[in-house]
Design a protein around this motif. Structure first.
Motif, PDB file in Angstrom:
ATOM      1  N   GLU A  45       0.197  -0.730  13.159  1.00 10.23           N
ATOM      2  CA  GLU A  45       0.191   0.129  12.471  1.00 10.23           C
ATOM      3  C   GLU A  45      -0.072   0.776  11.459  1.00 10.23           C
ATOM      4  N   TYR A  46       0.886  -0.096  10.809  1.00 11.55           N
ATOM      5  CA  TYR A  46       0.524  -0.076   8.660  1.00 11.55           C
ATOM      6  C   TYR A  46      -0.265  -0.416   7.932  1.00 11.55           C
ATOM      7  N   GLU A  47      -1.104  -1.795   9.051  1.00 15.06           N
ATOM      8  CA  GLU A  47      -1.877  -1.966   8.565  1.00 15.06           C
ATOM      9  C   GLU A  47      -3.819  -1.413   9.214  1.00 15.06           C
ATOM     10  N   ALA A  50      -3.271   1.429   6.398  1.00 16.63           N
ATOM     11  CA  ALA A  50      -3.347   1.158   5.037  1.00 16.63           C
ATOM     12  C   ALA A  50      -5.064   0.356   4.950  1.00 16.63           C
ATOM     13  N   ASP A  68       1.882  -1.008  -1.037  1.00 13.11           N
ATOM     14  CA  ASP A  68       3.159  -0.729  -0.228  1.00 13.11           C
ATOM     15  C   ASP A  68       3.002  -1.395   1.180  1.00 13.11           C
ATOM     16  N   LEU A  69       1.727  -2.105   1.742  1.00 14.68           N
ATOM     17  CA  LEU A  69       1.715  -2.360   3.242  1.00 14.68           C
ATOM     18  C   LEU A  69       2.260  -4.012   2.933  1.00 14.68           C
ATOM     19  N   PHE A  72       6.194  -3.770   2.688  1.00 15.23           N
ATOM     20  CA  PHE A  72       6.566  -3.403   4.054  1.00 15.23           C
ATOM     21  C   PHE A  72       7.193  -4.739   4.798  1.00 15.23           C
TER      22      PHE A  72
ATOM     23  N   ILE B  55       7.064   3.714  13.138  1.00 11.94           N
ATOM     24  CA  ILE B  55       5.509   3.599  13.417  1.00 11.94           C
ATOM     25  C   ILE B  55       5.432   2.204  14.191  1.00 11.94           C
ATOM     26  N   ASP B  59       2.369   4.202  16.992  1.00  9.80           N
ATOM     27  CA  ASP B  59       1.261   3.210  17.666  1.00  9.80           C
ATOM     28  C   ASP B  59       1.235   2.421  18.763  1.00  9.80           C
ATOM     29  N   THR B  93      11.279   7.413   5.771  1.00 13.92           N
ATOM     30  CA  THR B  93      10.512   7.279   4.241  1.00 13.92           C
ATOM     31  C   THR B  93      11.654   7.330   2.616  1.00 13.92           C
ATOM     32  N   LEU B  98       9.248   2.293   0.999  1.00 12.69           N
ATOM     33  CA  LEU B  98       8.189   2.674   1.860  1.00 12.69           C
ATOM     34  C   LEU B  98       7.469   3.756   1.619  1.00 12.69           C
ATOM     35  N   PRO B 100       4.003   4.905   3.396  1.00 16.56           N
ATOM     36  CA  PRO B 100       2.856   4.693   4.051  1.00 16.56           C
ATOM     37  C   PRO B 100       2.318   5.453   4.150  1.00 16.56           C
TER      38      PRO B 100
END
Lengths: 168, 175
Positions: A45-47, A50, A68-69, A72, B55, B59, B93, B98, B100
């Protein structure tokens, strides 16, 4: 009666021994699987977010999202046992290479070189090979440099029934 | 030897039962902590763990939103869960380093609401959601912040994943 009590106690004592064995065995098997799952979901999800920024946003926002990624990923590695370390190293190399390209486009050649060296280090951690700058550029363009990454990517899609972010 | 046989059997039975209970207890704990099942991270978790869990949860929810055959009620609940996960990530956050790109996640959510609005012929919902999408994508620095562009990305994404939005279905039908 005495016999029943004796066997009852035996069963109870054996259960007390068996309980921690089962508990820790589950931590090693189911726990590991769950860790892989939660790390895969979170990273995915982060990827996704980003990399949408990398492809769609202006250089400033794109660069911020990649940094930021990277942050993480570094925190994930520092705070948790990484179950698929090679996949994370590949992912990190790709993020660093994207930062290198963003810096290059912004005219910061020195910083770009520095990122390329970092990406090379990350890939060296993954498969003990030294990749040339050209190979790294191809790596970012094509996204899937070798079979291991393809397998990971494929598994990710099968498990989750969704496409790789790289296709976004 | 014969005297030992029942003792051995009872010990083996006890071990097996104990092992099974231990395995099940731990497995259930792990499963209920999984992003597929858990709604949110424990309040005692540090901010990084909270971001990681939320997160992952986002997902997991996003991967089922818009599946073919899912009812509108299911989709609305999924989108509400997605909205909650985004707010939880935002909260988590605050205490971490972080940041995001949650505007993109919110824009994706708004686009999914616009799709629901379109399906229900709710023009107000569709218009409001598309406007939100545009505003969020502008904040996120997108070169093309239009709701249409985000919709195209989502449709392509859903089509590849085998899920369907109304746009995805239309796309398949036109093919």
């Amino acid at each position: 009666m005495k016999r029943i009590a004796k066997y009852g106690m035996l069963v109870l004592a054996a259960m007390l021994v068996g309980f921690p064995l089962g508990y820790f065995y589950s931590q090693r098997t189911v726990g590991k699987g769950s860790n892989i799952l939660s790390q895969t979901y979170a990273l995915s999800e982060y990827e996704t977010l980003a990399n949408l920024q990398y492809k769609q946003a202006d250089p400033l926002h794109a660069s911020r999202a990649q940094l930021d990624l990277l942050n993480f990923m570094q925190q994930l590695q520092a705070k948790q046992k990484i179950e698929i370390p090679r996949a994370l190293d590949y992912d990190r190399a790709r993020v660093i290479m994207r930062l290198a390209l963003l810096e290059e486009n912004a005219g910061n050649k020195e910083k770009s070189k520095q990122y390329i060296l970092e990406a090379q280090e990350s890939l060296k951690d993954a498969d003990h090979k030294t990749y040339s700058e050209e190979q790294l550029r191809t790596f970012v363009r094509r996204l899937m440099p070798n079979l291991i990454f393809e397998i990971f990517d494929c598994c990710n899609r099968i498990i989750k029934g969704r496409p790789s972010w790289s296709r976004l | 030897m014969r005297n030992w046989l029942p003792t051995f059997c009872f010990v083996a039975i006890g071990l097996a039962i104990g092992f099974g209970i231990g395995y099940a207890t731990s497995s259930l704990n792990i499963i209920f902590d999984s992003p597929l099942v858990t709604a949110h991270a424990s309040v005692h978790s540090d901010s990084f763990t909270k971001v990681l869990t939320e997160i992952g949860n986002l997902d997991a929810v996003e991967s089922v939103v818009g599946r073919c055959g899912s009812t509108e009620d299911f989709q609305r609940k999924s989108l509400a869960a997605e909205d909650l996960a985004i707010r939880k990530i935002q909260e988590a956050t605050v205490g971490s380093t972080l940041d995001p790109p949650l505007d993109v996640a919110r824009a994706r959510l708004a686009t999914r609401w616009a799709i629901i609005g379109e399906k229900r012929n709710d023009i107000a919902l569709k218009a409001r959601s598309e406007e939100t999408t545009q505003q969020l994508l502008q904040t996120a620095g997108w070169r093309d912040p239009s709701a249409k562009h985000m919709r195209e990305i989502l449709s392509r994404w859903d089509a590849e994943a085998g899920v369907c939005t109304s746009a995805g279905i239309k796309g398949k039908q036109s093919r």
